[in-house]
Design an enzyme around this catalytic site. Sequence first.
Site, PDB file in Angstrom:
ATOM      1  N   GLU A   1       6.545 -12.870  -7.601  1.00  0.00           N
ATOM      2  CA  GLU A   1       5.895 -13.254  -8.865  1.00  0.00           C
ATOM      3  C   GLU A   1       4.551 -13.921  -8.613  1.00  0.00           C
ATOM      4  O   GLU A   1       3.557 -13.639  -9.297  1.00  0.00           O
ATOM      5  CB  GLU A   1       6.829 -14.178  -9.661  1.00  0.00           C
ATOM      6  CG  GLU A   1       8.052 -13.410 -10.158  1.00  0.00           C
ATOM      7  CD  GLU A   1       9.111 -14.249 -10.850  1.00  0.00           C
ATOM      8  OE1 GLU A   1       9.818 -13.704 -11.697  1.00  0.00           O
ATOM      9  OE2 GLU A   1       9.249 -15.431 -10.535  1.00  0.00           O
TER      10      GLU A   1
ATOM     11  N   GLY B   1      21.823 -27.853 -13.897  1.00  0.00           N
ATOM     12  CA  GLY B   1      23.189 -28.369 -13.783  1.00  0.00           C
ATOM     13  C   GLY B   1      23.335 -29.687 -14.519  1.00  0.00           C
ATOM     14  O   GLY B   1      24.239 -29.859 -15.345  1.00  0.00           O
TER      15      GLY B   1
ATOM     16  N   GLY C   1      20.715 -35.800 -11.467  1.00  0.00           N
ATOM     17  CA  GLY C   1      19.845 -34.626 -11.575  1.00  0.00           C
ATOM     18  C   GLY C   1      19.648 -34.213 -13.024  1.00  0.00           C
ATOM     19  O   GLY C   1      20.596 -34.222 -13.819  1.00  0.00           O
TER      20      GLY C   1
ATOM     21  N   GLY D   1      18.122 -31.160 -13.775  1.00  0.00           N
ATOM     22  CA  GLY D   1      17.828 -29.727 -13.742  1.00  0.00           C
ATOM     23  C   GLY D   1      18.838 -28.973 -14.596  1.00  0.00           C
ATOM     24  O   GLY D   1      19.466 -29.538 -15.507  1.00  0.00           O
TER      25      GLY D   1
END
Length: 464
Positions: free
Chosen positions: A185, A26, A22, A24
């Site tokens: 949002e 993390g 990953g 992202g």
Amino acid sequence: MTTSSVEQTAVPAHRHRVVVIGSGFGGLTAVQSLKRADVDITLISRTTTHLFQPLLYQVATGILSEGEIAPTTRLVLRKQTNATVLLGDISAIDLEHRTVTSRLMTMDSVIPFDSLIVAAGAQQSYFGNDQFATYAPGMKTIDDALELRGRILGAFEAAEVTTDLAERERRLTFVVVGAGPTGVELAGQIAELAERTLAGAFRSIKPSECRVILMDAASAVLPPMGPKLGRKAQQRLESMGVEVQLNAMVTDVDYQGLTVKEKDGTERRIECACKVWSAGVQASPLGVMLAEQTDGTETDRAGRVVVEPDLTVKGHPYVFVVGDLMAVPGVPGMAQGAIQGAKYATKLITKSLTGEDDPATRAPFKYFDKGSMATVSRFDAVAKVGKIEMAGFFAWLAWLLLHLVYLVGYKNRFSTVLTWLVTFTGRGRGQMAITSQMIYARLAVERLQSQQAEAAAAKDSEAS
Ligand SMILES: Cc1cc2nc3c(=O)[nH]c(=O)nc-3n(C[C@H](O)[C@H](O)[C@H](O)COP(=O)(O)OP(=O)(O)OC[C@H]3O[C@@H](n4cnc5c(N)ncnc54)[C@H](O)[C@@H]3O)c2cc1C
């Protein structure tokens, strides 16, 4: 010749190998935290970028470009020589043999590891109704955001062309399902886009007369932020013309619109062309793949791995799960949880290199809650930090500064500040281009994939 009595020190054949899944919050934090460690890192991700998900809604509504919120991971890590970046989809994790298999097109790579950090995140959940995705895309990836931009702006274009008044109304109705931060949002930005940016640009329609509906099965907006901030956000949205419909559960979604069930059981229809799903998350299937290989680690209802207090899976002290894929009581699925989890895991890996880490006596992972926030419109946000609750301009300013701090890359920060200055003080938005690919590519690719799968199955059955 006499043999030396000095014992040879065993030299390991390789440096400690860390595989990170990953790119992202993390995954990237994990790799960067190991910058000075004596290890070889392989980061594998199915995307070439590090995506700043909190700003996806601004890509969807024409404020930011995808490049501003998603720098290329291998360029971010260019100078970190102990890190290798591989593009690929993880097809297998073998805990017994300590390997990870990643696939890119028809090429498989098997990568061995000594330590593994799995930060594969989560995807949209349709609560068992995956067919809704055809007409109501989620908001998890750049593809999602661009598709949504195409659908939002495309709906105004179609409304301008049609002469059928009911169809015009349908095209000008936007429904956002899920009143969490993303839903709030997005609904606020669609309303602002119509009211400010598109004003005066059409001849048959008035964009500001569109309907923007924010809908949730729960009884409040932004439930994790508490009733006071939820009410403030709702009031602000309503003052902008957004219809907030609570206690309303979506039971069906089709091309024409959606069906909603009220709390008292009655059903109603909303005819709308543009639907967005921001209602739930489902953890990456890699969580179940991992848990199944352990002696007792479980996954929760959302597929998140119920990790040990040191974020590992049972029986594997150097297999960590961090971020949205981990289930730790009191840790929300937010960027801070992923960043802090990754830092904790890499600290333990670094200590293990010098023999200072004893898995049996590790201090458990402790989450430090830095608060949460959501923008409602330009110059208006809600924020909660500990017991402090803020709403309005100062909350928006805090939101702005925080997002700039966490955006990766100076160039991105600089261009984002400039873009925000132009967008928030004026009416213009710089990313209003849409293409047919944005709108149709996902469904076309899905159709192609299922045709390929059918063809492969037919070939198999012919052969047998
Ligand atoms: C629209 C939106 C708005 C948000 N707003 C906020 C906010 O305002 N504040 C906040 O704190 N948090 C926010 N979040 C949540 C935050 O973005 C996540 O908590 C955070 O991204 C989790 O980090 P992660 O590393 O666990 O997963 P992610 O950031 O999701 O990264 C997962 C990575 O794994 C890769 N991957 C997944 N499966 C595979 C596979 N099979 N093979 C290879 N690679 C794989 C993906 O490509 C990706 O790179 C928001 C999320 C979304 C979607």
